[in-house]
Scaffold this motif. Structure first.
Motif, PDB file in Angstrom:
ATOM      1  N   TRP A  40       0.831  -1.194   0.000  1.00  0.00           N
ATOM      2  CA  TRP A  40       0.000   0.000   0.000  1.00  0.00           C
ATOM      3  C   TRP A  40       0.872   1.252   0.000  1.00  0.00           C
ATOM      4  O   TRP A  40       1.955   1.253   0.591  1.00  0.00           O
ATOM      5  N   THR A  41       0.389   2.314  -0.664  1.00  0.00           N
ATOM      6  CA  THR A  41       1.100   3.590  -0.668  1.00  0.00           C
ATOM      7  C   THR A  41       0.165   4.706  -0.199  1.00  0.00           C
ATOM      8  O   THR A  41      -1.059   4.614  -0.331  1.00  0.00           O
ATOM      9  N   LEU A  42       0.776   5.762   0.320  1.00  0.00           N
ATOM     10  CA  LEU A  42       0.056   6.928   0.822  1.00  0.00           C
ATOM     11  C   LEU A  42       0.543   8.160   0.077  1.00  0.00           C
ATOM     12  O   LEU A  42       1.751   8.357  -0.072  1.00  0.00           O
ATOM     13  N   SER A  43      -0.392   8.981  -0.392  1.00  0.00           N
ATOM     14  CA  SER A  43      -0.075  10.268  -1.010  1.00  0.00           C
ATOM     15  C   SER A  43      -0.887  11.344  -0.314  1.00  0.00           C
ATOM     16  O   SER A  43      -2.042  11.115   0.059  1.00  0.00           O
ATOM     17  N   LEU A  44      -0.280  12.517  -0.133  1.00  0.00           N
ATOM     18  CA  LEU A  44      -0.937  13.660   0.504  1.00  0.00           C
ATOM     19  C   LEU A  44      -0.811  14.869  -0.400  1.00  0.00           C
ATOM     20  O   LEU A  44       0.229  15.083  -1.019  1.00  0.00           O
ATOM     21  N   ALA A  45      -1.873  15.662  -0.439  1.00  0.00           N
ATOM     22  CA  ALA A  45      -1.862  16.896  -1.223  1.00  0.00           C
ATOM     23  C   ALA A  45      -2.694  17.957  -0.517  1.00  0.00           C
ATOM     24  O   ALA A  45      -3.575  17.639   0.291  1.00  0.00           O
ATOM     25  N   LYS A  46      -2.374  19.202  -0.819  1.00  0.00           N
ATOM     26  CA  LYS A  46      -3.238  20.286  -0.371  1.00  0.00           C
ATOM     27  C   LYS A  46      -4.509  20.200  -1.197  1.00  0.00           C
ATOM     28  O   LYS A  46      -4.536  19.583  -2.267  1.00  0.00           O
ATOM     29  N   ARG A  47      -5.576  20.833  -0.740  1.00  0.00           N
ATOM     30  CA  ARG A  47      -6.855  20.730  -1.448  1.00  0.00           C
ATOM     31  C   ARG A  47      -6.798  21.336  -2.844  1.00  0.00           C
ATOM     32  O   ARG A  47      -7.579  20.978  -3.710  1.00  0.00           O
ATOM     33  N   ASP A  48      -5.859  22.253  -3.083  1.00  0.00           N
ATOM     34  CA  ASP A  48      -5.747  22.840  -4.422  1.00  0.00           C
ATOM     35  C   ASP A  48      -5.017  21.914  -5.392  1.00  0.00           C
ATOM     36  O   ASP A  48      -4.811  22.245  -6.549  1.00  0.00           O
ATOM     37  N   GLY A  49      -4.594  20.725  -4.911  1.00  0.00           N
ATOM     38  CA  GLY A  49      -3.934  19.739  -5.749  1.00  0.00           C
ATOM     39  C   GLY A  49      -2.420  19.723  -5.641  1.00  0.00           C
ATOM     40  O   GLY A  49      -1.767  18.834  -6.188  1.00  0.00           O
ATOM     41  N   GLU A  50      -1.829  20.695  -4.944  1.00  0.00           N
ATOM     42  CA  GLU A  50      -0.382  20.735  -4.786  1.00  0.00           C
ATOM     43  C   GLU A  50       0.085  19.546  -3.937  1.00  0.00           C
ATOM     44  O   GLU A  50      -0.349  19.362  -2.803  1.00  0.00           O
ATOM     45  N   ALA A  51       0.972  18.740  -4.504  1.00  0.00           N
ATOM     46  CA  ALA A  51       1.453  17.533  -3.828  1.00  0.00           C
ATOM     47  C   ALA A  51       2.312  17.875  -2.618  1.00  0.00           C
ATOM     48  O   ALA A  51       3.124  18.794  -2.664  1.00  0.00           O
ATOM     49  N   ILE A  52       2.109  17.140  -1.543  1.00  0.00           N
ATOM     50  CA  ILE A  52       2.957  17.228  -0.349  1.00  0.00           C
ATOM     51  C   ILE A  52       3.891  16.021  -0.336  1.00  0.00           C
ATOM     52  O   ILE A  52       5.092  16.158  -0.209  1.00  0.00           O
ATOM     53  N   LEU A  53       3.329  14.829  -0.484  1.00  0.00           N
ATOM     54  CA  LEU A  53       4.074  13.568  -0.588  1.00  0.00           C
ATOM     55  C   LEU A  53       3.344  12.663  -1.574  1.00  0.00           C
ATOM     56  O   LEU A  53       2.123  12.651  -1.611  1.00  0.00           O
TER      57      LEU A  53
END
Length: 106
Positions: A40-53
């Motif tokens: 499994w992988t985890l991705s995080l982004a701000k609500r405007d779509g800018e990737a964090i991880l």
């Protein structure tokens, strides 16, 4: 005082995305199953779509984002094994015998 939150993920779904607020920060969280490598992988982004991880391997019982020294989100994710006895989480583990947790900073 820190709180541990259970992230609402479903067992048996290979690609899940949700809008969630953690430590007062609105985020988009995505969890995906890597069929080829079987994890499994985890991705995080701000609500405007800018990737964090993007596509961080979810290793059981290990802090997932601490090593990146992020300011957003300020807490920590843990992929917790609920005494499954499995050496590695499988496709059906997420939301079943393994939970995705978030430990708040505040």
């Amino acid at each position: 005082m820190a709180t541990v939150l259970k992230i609402p993920v479903d067992a048996g779904i290979a690609d899940q995305q949700m809008n969630i607020t953690l430590d007062t920060i609105p985020l988009t969280l995505r969890v995906t199953w890597n069929e080829l490598a079987q994890y499994w992988t985890l991705s995080l982004a701000k609500r405007d779509g800018e990737a964090i991880l993007s596509n961080i391997k979810m290793v059981k019982n290990t802090p997932l984002i601490r090593r990146y020294q992020l300011s957003t989100p300020p807490g920590e994710f843990i992929f917790m094994d609920n005494y499954s006895g499995k050496e590695r989480p499988d496709f059906y583990s997420l939301g079943n015998d393994h939970q995705l947790l978030y430990r708040t900073k505040y």
